[in-house]
Write a protein that holds these residues in place. Structure first.
Motif, mmCIF file in Angstrom:
data_model
loop_
_atom_site.group_PDB
_atom_site.id
_atom_site.type_symbol
_atom_site.label_atom_id
_atom_site.label_comp_id
_atom_site.label_asym_id
_atom_site.label_seq_id
_atom_site.Cartn_x
_atom_site.Cartn_y
_atom_site.Cartn_z
ATOM 1 N N GLY A 20 0.814 -1.214 0.000
ATOM 2 C CA GLY A 20 0.000 0.000 0.000
ATOM 3 C C GLY A 20 0.844 1.260 0.000
ATOM 4 O O GLY A 20 0.354 2.341 -0.334
ATOM 5 N N GLY A 21 2.114 1.118 0.368
ATOM 6 C CA GLY A 21 3.033 2.249 0.364
ATOM 7 C C GLY A 21 3.755 2.461 -0.951
ATOM 8 O O GLY A 21 4.642 3.321 -1.036
ATOM 9 N N LEU A 22 3.396 1.679 -1.977
ATOM 10 C CA LEU A 22 4.047 1.829 -3.275
ATOM 11 C C LEU A 22 3.423 2.965 -4.072
ATOM 12 O O LEU A 22 2.234 3.238 -3.963
ATOM 13 N N GLU A 23 4.238 3.592 -4.904
ATOM 14 C CA GLU A 23 3.751 4.610 -5.823
ATOM 15 C C GLU A 23 3.164 3.933 -7.067
ATOM 16 O O GLU A 23 3.401 2.756 -7.321
ATOM 17 N N GLU A 24 2.424 4.688 -7.845
ATOM 18 C CA GLU A 24 1.730 4.105 -8.987
ATOM 19 C C GLU A 24 2.690 3.442 -9.972
ATOM 20 O O GLU A 24 2.437 2.333 -10.447
ATOM 21 N N THR A 25 3.808 4.119 -10.281
ATOM 22 C CA THR A 25 4.761 3.532 -11.226
ATOM 23 C C THR A 25 5.383 2.261 -10.669
ATOM 24 O O THR A 25 5.671 1.327 -11.431
ATOM 25 N N GLU A 26 5.563 2.218 -9.363
ATOM 26 C CA GLU A 26 6.112 1.025 -8.730
ATOM 27 C C GLU A 26 5.115 -0.129 -8.794
ATOM 28 O O GLU A 26 5.498 -1.272 -9.049
ATOM 29 N N ARG A 27 3.863 0.166 -8.572
ATOM 30 C CA ARG A 27 2.836 -0.877 -8.693
ATOM 31 C C ARG A 27 2.750 -1.385 -10.127
ATOM 32 O O ARG A 27 2.528 -2.581 -10.358
ATOM 33 N N ASP A 28 2.933 -0.489 -11.077
ATOM 34 C CA ASP A 28 2.895 -0.911 -12.481
ATOM 35 C C ASP A 28 4.015 -1.896 -12.783
ATOM 36 O O ASP A 28 3.805 -2.906 -13.479
ATOM 37 N N VAL A 29 5.217 -1.616 -12.269
ATOM 38 C CA VAL A 29 6.343 -2.534 -12.456
ATOM 39 C C VAL A 29 6.048 -3.869 -11.780
ATOM 40 O O VAL A 29 6.245 -4.942 -12.359
ATOM 41 N N ARG A 30 5.590 -3.799 -10.546
ATOM 42 C CA ARG A 30 5.244 -5.032 -9.820
ATOM 43 C C ARG A 30 4.266 -5.881 -10.609
ATOM 44 O O ARG A 30 4.475 -7.094 -10.786
ATOM 45 N N ASP A 31 3.209 -5.268 -11.083
ATOM 46 C CA ASP A 31 2.162 -6.014 -11.777
ATOM 47 C C ASP A 31 2.650 -6.583 -13.104
ATOM 48 O O ASP A 31 2.309 -7.710 -13.476
ATOM 49 N N ALA A 32 3.452 -5.801 -13.831
ATOM 50 C CA ALA A 32 3.957 -6.271 -15.128
ATOM 51 C C ALA A 32 4.877 -7.471 -14.957
ATOM 52 O O ALA A 32 4.768 -8.469 -15.683
ATOM 53 N N VAL A 33 5.790 -7.387 -13.986
ATOM 54 C CA VAL A 33 6.728 -8.498 -13.776
ATOM 55 C C VAL A 33 6.006 -9.703 -13.194
ATOM 56 O O VAL A 33 6.258 -10.845 -13.579
ATOM 57 N N ARG A 34 5.093 -9.467 -12.268
ATOM 58 C CA ARG A 34 4.323 -10.578 -11.680
ATOM 59 C C ARG A 34 3.516 -11.308 -12.741
ATOM 60 O O ARG A 34 3.492 -12.546 -12.787
ATOM 61 N N ASP A 35 2.868 -10.556 -13.622
ATOM 62 C CA ASP A 35 2.064 -11.157 -14.678
ATOM 63 C C ASP A 35 2.933 -11.969 -15.633
ATOM 64 O O ASP A 35 2.600 -13.112 -15.981
ATOM 65 N N ALA A 86 11.594 0.107 -7.620
ATOM 66 C CA ALA A 86 11.017 -0.591 -8.775
ATOM 67 C C ALA A 86 11.871 -1.796 -9.151
ATOM 68 O O ALA A 86 11.349 -2.885 -9.440
ATOM 69 N N TYR A 87 13.186 -1.632 -9.153
ATOM 70 C CA TYR A 87 14.071 -2.759 -9.448
ATOM 71 C C TYR A 87 13.910 -3.852 -8.400
ATOM 72 O O TYR A 87 13.857 -5.047 -8.721
ATOM 73 N N GLY A 88 13.822 -3.463 -7.137
ATOM 74 C CA GLY A 88 13.632 -4.447 -6.080
ATOM 75 C C GLY A 88 12.349 -5.234 -6.250
ATOM 76 O O GLY A 88 12.316 -6.458 -6.054
ATOM 77 N N LEU A 89 11.280 -4.554 -6.624
ATOM 78 C CA LEU A 89 10.009 -5.240 -6.850
ATOM 79 C C LEU A 89 10.117 -6.266 -7.972
ATOM 80 O O LEU A 89 9.545 -7.363 -7.886
ATOM 81 N N ALA A 90 10.848 -5.919 -9.028
ATOM 82 C CA ALA A 90 11.063 -6.883 -10.111
ATOM 83 C C ALA A 90 11.793 -8.114 -9.590
ATOM 84 O O ALA A 90 11.436 -9.256 -9.915
ATOM 85 N N CYS A 91 12.816 -7.888 -8.756
ATOM 86 C CA CYS A 91 13.553 -9.018 -8.174
ATOM 87 C C CYS A 91 12.655 -9.864 -7.290
ATOM 88 O O CYS A 91 12.726 -11.102 -7.304
ATOM 89 N N ARG A 92 11.794 -9.214 -6.526
ATOM 90 C CA ARG A 92 10.881 -9.950 -5.643
ATOM 91 C C ARG A 92 9.954 -10.851 -6.434
ATOM 92 O O ARG A 92 9.757 -12.029 -6.085
ATOM 93 N N GLU A 93 9.374 -10.321 -7.503
ATOM 94 C CA GLU A 93 8.416 -11.103 -8.272
ATOM 95 C C GLU A 93 9.090 -12.229 -9.040
ATOM 96 O O GLU A 93 8.504 -13.299 -9.228
ATOM 97 N N LEU A 94 10.328 -12.029 -9.470
ATOM 98 C CA LEU A 94 11.045 -13.094 -10.170
ATOM 99 C C LEU A 94 11.451 -14.204 -9.212
ATOM 100 O O LEU A 94 11.323 -15.389 -9.527
ATOM 101 N N GLU A 95 11.931 -13.842 -8.036
ATOM 102 C CA GLU A 95 12.356 -14.883 -7.094
ATOM 103 C C GLU A 95 11.170 -15.574 -6.437
ATOM 104 O O GLU A 95 11.312 -16.690 -5.924
ATOM 105 N N ALA A 96 10.006 -14.947 -6.472
ATOM 106 C CA ALA A 96 8.811 -15.656 -6.024
ATOM 107 C C ALA A 96 8.552 -16.868 -6.910
ATOM 108 O O ALA A 96 7.911 -17.836 -6.478
ATOM 109 N N VAL A 97 9.067 -16.845 -8.139
ATOM 110 C CA VAL A 97 9.011 -18.015 -9.017
ATOM 111 C C VAL A 97 10.206 -18.918 -8.752
ATOM 112 O O VAL A 97 10.061 -20.103 -8.470
ATOM 113 N N ASP A 98 11.425 -18.353 -8.835
ATOM 114 C CA ASP A 98 12.616 -19.173 -8.580
ATOM 115 C C ASP A 98 13.841 -18.276 -8.443
ATOM 116 O O ASP A 98 14.004 -17.304 -9.185
ATOM 117 N N SER A 99 14.709 -18.625 -7.509
ATOM 118 C CA SER A 99 15.926 -17.850 -7.278
ATOM 119 C C SER A 99 16.829 -17.820 -8.505
ATOM 120 O O SER A 99 17.521 -16.822 -8.750
#
Length: 396
Positions: A20-35, A86-99
């Motif tokens: 909830g503390g993420l900015e809009e552009t950060e959420r966009d990165v999170r969602d794109a990488v997660r998807d 934003a970079y950290g969020l991308a790393c989080r979503e990728l490692e949620a799949v596999d390190s």
């Protein structure tokens, strides 16, 4: 003035509303990488892990390039210039799949590309960075050696000057992407101390051998690099690299990605266990309904949310230019340990099913053994923190 509105119940998947503390552009990165990760990576990663490789690393590099995550935190030269968060969020979503998949991106962007970006010449930057950002060229980072892990200052790889050329000899070990790389950033001892070199992998005398029989980080390619009288022109030297601090600063960038990645692995294991225990019935009720199970979920949700908060706070510090390397050590030390606890508990909640590749927890559990070791072992980061708070070095 009091507010009588009743707060919403916590979301089990983000209990403290960290996102909830993420900015809009950060959420966009999170969602794109997660998807992307869930559609393109999750359906295949268990098979890749079982096979012990990535079957199409060049296709994967191109897909990551199209997604915009390769060197995304760097400025210019075809890189995205994104925030640290934003970079950290991308790393989080990728490692949620596999390190292993997060490592692919991290080695490319935070190690090889960062070294060229920070210490390279304009010619080196223009030659390599746009291609690497697009995924058209793969890079690796050669620092660790068979007898030089936590103590990189003891490296045996040497670079000697012959006329205007440099000649490199040595061996590098545990190099992600080494056997599929187009370029290797290799660190070597010279008469002037440790320097970095940009080595096209087709250079005579350079070879890379895949390391097989790994029990961890199997959905990745790990190699040994051998350099035998590798002759390079003067322009191969990273001109701004000076001393061991240069490669260590790149490692600090990679460690920052691990802080977020470990949080992703922890979240994935917790969510898998929550889903499994909610649907698995024993003694006439869901496994999640037993007191022992609920105590385990309480411990896991605390670890998962502590890791998420640590990641985001460290990212904010980094974006403000206030993140010290000891802050990053704190994050890696704390978050990897938290992820290991969560993975172990989640595996136990899955019972016998937890040891199969039908569920992600055992895969994350063994991957985290590697995550706890690379980019500084748990003990090394503990000593770094100890030195930071006492002012006394215990390393030598």
């Amino acid at each position: 003035m009091s507010d009588n509105r009743k707060p919403a119940a916590p979301d089990p998947h983000d209990f403290l509303d960290v996102d909830g503390g993420l900015e809009e552009t950060e959420r966009d990165v999170r969602d794109a990488v997660r998807d992307f990760a869930r559609k393109e990576l999750t359906p295949h990663v268990a098979d890749w892990f079982e096979a012990g490789t990535l079957p199409d690393p060049r296709g994967l590099a191109k897909a990551f390039g199209d997604l915009g995550v390769l060197g995304m935190h760097l400025e210019g030269y075809g890189c995205g210039g994104s925030s640290a968060v934003a970079y950290g969020l991308a790393c989080r979503e990728l490692e949620a799949v596999d390190s292993g998949l997060r490592s692919f991106v991290s080695v490319q962007g935070s190690l090889a590309m960062t070294a060229i970006h920070k210490y390279g010449s304009e010619e080196q930057k223009n030659t390599w960075l746009p291609r690497m950002a697009a995924g058209d060229a793969i890079g690796c980072f050669g620092l660790t050696e068979p007898d030089s892990g936590s103590d990189p200052g003891s490296m045996r790889t040497r670079a000697r000057k012959e006329g205007s050329d440099w000649v490199l000899n040595g061996t590098k070990m545990w190099i992600t992407n080494g056997s599929v790389a187009d370029v290797a950033v290799v660190w070597a001892t010279t008469e002037d101390g440790v320097r970095g070199f940009v080595v096209p992998t087709g250079t005579p005398g350079f070879s890379a051998n895949v390391i097989h029989r790994k029990l961890s980080l199997r959905a990745s390619i790990t190699s040994e690099l051998a350099l035998e009288e590798v002759r390079l022109p003067a322009g191969a030297l990273l001109p701004e690299s000076r001393g061991l601090g240069s490669p260590l600063s790149c490692l600090n960038e990679a460690r920052y990605g691990i802080v977020w990645g470990a949080a992703g692995a922890a979240r994935a294991c917790y969510e898998a266990a929550l889903d499994y225990a909610s649907n698995r019935e024993q003694f006439g009720k869901p496994l999640a309904g037993f007191q022992l199970s609920q105590r385990k979920f309480a411990d896991m949700v605390v670890d998962v949310n502590h890791a998420a908060m640590t990641s985001l706070h460290l990212g904010r510090l980094k974006d403000q230019g206030r993140a010290h390397h000891n802050h990053v050590s704190f994050g890696k030390f704390a978050n990897v340990a938290a992820a290991q606890r969560v993975a172990s508990t989640a595996r136990g909640l899955h019972g016998a099913n937890g040891i199969t590749l039908e569920y992600p927890v055992m895969r994350h559990m063994v991957n985290l053994e590697t995550v706890a070791t690379y980019e500084g072992t748990e003990d090394v980061h503990a000593l770094s923190l100890g030195q930071a708070v006492t002012g006394i070095s215990a390393f030598r």
